[in-house]
Design a protein around this motif. Structure first.
Motif, mmCIF file in Angstrom:
data_model
loop_
_atom_site.group_PDB
_atom_site.id
_atom_site.type_symbol
_atom_site.label_atom_id
_atom_site.label_comp_id
_atom_site.label_asym_id
_atom_site.label_seq_id
_atom_site.Cartn_x
_atom_site.Cartn_y
_atom_site.Cartn_z
ATOM 1 N N ARG A 1 -13.367 9.472 3.025
ATOM 2 C CA ARG A 1 -12.019 10.024 2.917
ATOM 3 C C ARG A 1 -12.063 11.526 2.672
ATOM 4 N N THR A 2 -10.960 12.163 3.023
ATOM 5 C CA THR A 2 -10.762 13.581 2.773
ATOM 6 C C THR A 2 -9.759 13.741 1.637
ATOM 7 N N GLU A 3 -10.041 14.631 0.697
ATOM 8 C CA GLU A 3 -9.128 14.877 -0.414
ATOM 9 C C GLU A 3 -8.633 16.309 -0.330
ATOM 10 N N THR A 4 -7.329 16.479 -0.126
ATOM 11 C CA THR A 4 -6.743 17.799 0.073
ATOM 12 C C THR A 4 -5.985 18.306 -1.141
ATOM 13 N N GLY A 5 -5.722 17.421 -2.099
ATOM 14 C CA GLY A 5 -4.955 17.818 -3.273
ATOM 15 C C GLY A 5 -3.491 17.455 -3.201
ATOM 16 N N SER A 6 -3.052 16.894 -2.067
ATOM 17 C CA SER A 6 -1.668 16.431 -1.957
ATOM 18 C C SER A 6 -1.656 15.113 -1.210
ATOM 19 N N LEU A 7 -0.643 14.302 -1.494
ATOM 20 C CA LEU A 7 -0.554 13.007 -0.819
ATOM 21 C C LEU A 7 -0.385 13.189 0.680
ATOM 22 N N LEU A 8 0.533 14.058 1.096
ATOM 23 C CA LEU A 8 0.761 14.251 2.518
ATOM 24 C C LEU A 8 -0.493 14.767 3.213
ATOM 25 N N GLY A 9 -1.187 15.681 2.590
ATOM 26 C CA GLY A 9 -2.418 16.204 3.190
ATOM 27 C C GLY A 9 -3.467 15.122 3.357
ATOM 28 N N ASP A 10 -3.614 14.281 2.335
ATOM 29 C CA ASP A 10 -4.605 13.203 2.405
ATOM 30 C C ASP A 10 -4.222 12.178 3.472
ATOM 31 N N LEU A 11 -2.943 11.781 3.503
ATOM 32 C CA LEU A 11 -2.513 10.791 4.488
ATOM 33 C C LEU A 11 -2.577 11.355 5.902
ATOM 34 N N ARG A 12 -2.303 12.642 6.054
ATOM 35 C CA ARG A 12 -2.418 13.257 7.379
ATOM 36 C C ARG A 12 -3.884 13.247 7.838
ATOM 37 N N GLY B 1 2.952 2.247 -10.321
ATOM 38 C CA GLY B 1 3.169 0.913 -9.793
ATOM 39 C C GLY B 1 3.185 0.854 -8.277
ATOM 40 N N THR B 2 2.949 1.997 -7.618
ATOM 41 C CA THR B 2 2.870 2.013 -6.161
ATOM 42 C C THR B 2 1.642 1.242 -5.703
ATOM 43 N N ASP B 3 1.818 0.420 -4.689
ATOM 44 C CA ASP B 3 0.701 -0.332 -4.107
ATOM 45 C C ASP B 3 -0.084 0.619 -3.212
ATOM 46 N N THR B 4 -1.206 1.105 -3.711
ATOM 47 C CA THR B 4 -1.964 2.140 -3.003
ATOM 48 C C THR B 4 -2.490 1.657 -1.652
ATOM 49 N N HIS B 5 -2.890 0.398 -1.590
ATOM 50 C CA HIS B 5 -3.442 -0.133 -0.342
ATOM 51 C C HIS B 5 -2.360 -0.230 0.737
ATOM 52 N N GLU B 6 -1.140 -0.613 0.340
ATOM 53 C CA GLU B 6 -0.056 -0.731 1.314
ATOM 54 C C GLU B 6 0.319 0.622 1.909
ATOM 55 N N VAL B 7 0.241 1.665 1.113
ATOM 56 C CA VAL B 7 0.539 3.003 1.627
ATOM 57 C C VAL B 7 -0.468 3.378 2.717
ATOM 58 N N GLU C 1 3.667 11.440 7.550
ATOM 59 C CA GLU C 1 4.879 11.932 6.893
ATOM 60 C C GLU C 1 5.806 10.781 6.510
ATOM 61 N N ALA C 2 5.927 9.798 7.385
ATOM 62 C CA ALA C 2 6.789 8.646 7.090
ATOM 63 C C ALA C 2 6.246 7.852 5.912
ATOM 64 N N ALA C 3 4.937 7.622 5.898
ATOM 65 C CA ALA C 3 4.331 6.852 4.805
ATOM 66 C C ALA C 3 4.457 7.601 3.480
ATOM 67 N N ALA C 4 4.241 8.911 3.516
ATOM 68 C CA ALA C 4 4.341 9.706 2.287
ATOM 69 C C ALA C 4 5.775 9.700 1.761
ATOM 70 N N ALA C 5 6.753 9.868 2.658
ATOM 71 C CA ALA C 5 8.153 9.879 2.245
ATOM 72 C C ALA C 5 8.560 8.526 1.657
ATOM 73 N N ALA C 6 8.111 7.455 2.305
ATOM 74 C CA ALA C 6 8.448 6.117 1.808
ATOM 75 C C ALA C 6 7.806 5.865 0.452
ATOM 76 N N ALA C 7 6.567 6.321 0.288
ATOM 77 C CA ALA C 7 5.878 6.137 -0.999
ATOM 78 C C ALA C 7 6.588 6.900 -2.104
ATOM 79 N N ARG C 8 7.001 8.144 -1.808
ATOM 80 C CA ARG C 8 7.709 8.932 -2.818
ATOM 81 C C ARG C 8 9.047 8.289 -3.190
#
Length: 211
Positions: A84-95, A158-164, A193-200
């Protein structure tokens, strides 16, 4: 993961070394090429042995069946996947995750290979199990990125990390399988972007995290 020489190990699951590793690599490469070129229905152990320039007896003894060979191929692919890549933000990581999936599916060989394996998994139990294991490994690899976002307060506790993580790649596979089109980088970014927005927004809260 079975250790080399373990009693009762499934064919193709014993971890190799030395010449055995070279044989395994050649056979798995030949199997992957055949799947990408011709699909699961044309996968034949004798043909794979010929393409890999390995003795037919060796292939039959080690993997036993076509489904055993495909299971080992998926195990190897999971092990060889990029970390995995770690960018410091959720959107960056998911992208980063989405673009990795997109590059894989857009690759002529890899995209065709995944389509063949997914098709086979619909009717072959062992292939389906191997495919689930492959994705379990990849989701487990990327889930900590979402947990880090929880820890930073970007998404609710409580966010399901695997589902994201699953939500990121799902639309890319859907596009490949339903349209035959290889997803492009823009599609990957939209999925992230969709996954990050839904997670937030709390869409992936586990039941105990919902109010």
């Amino acid at each position: 993961m079975a250790a080399e020489g373990a009693e009762g190990a499934e064919p193709g699951t014993v971890r190799p070394g030395g010449r055995t590793a070279r044989v395994r690599a050649a056979v798995l490469r030949a199997a992957g090429d055949t799947l990408a070129e011709r699909g699961f229905a044309h996968l034949d152990l004798a043909d794979i042995a010929r393409r890999a320039e390995v003795g037919k007896t060796t292939v039959y003894r080690r993997w036993g069946t076509v489904t055993g060979l495909v299971a080992d191929l998926l195990t190897d692919m999971a092990e060889q996947s990029l970390p995995r890549t770690e960018t410091g933000s959720l959107l960056g990581d998911l992208r980063a995750n989405a673009r990795l999936v997109q590059r894989t599916l857009a690759d002529p060989r890899q995209g065709a290979l995944f389509k063949a394996v997914i098709a086979a998994a619909t009717c072959e139990t062992k292939t389906a199990e191997a495919l689930r294991h492959f994705y379990d490994v990849r989701v487990e690899e990327w889930a900590p990125c979402v947990q880090q976002a929880v820890d930073r307060g970007e998404v609710p506790g409580g966010t399901d990390t695997h589902e994201v993580v699953r939500a990121v790649s799902a639309p890319l596979y859907y596009r490949l399988l339903t349209s035959g089109e290889h997803p492009d980088e823009a599609a990957a970014d939209r999925a992230a972007e969709a996954a990050a927005a839904a997670a937030r927004a709390g869409a992936y809260l586990r039941n105990e995290g919902r109010v």
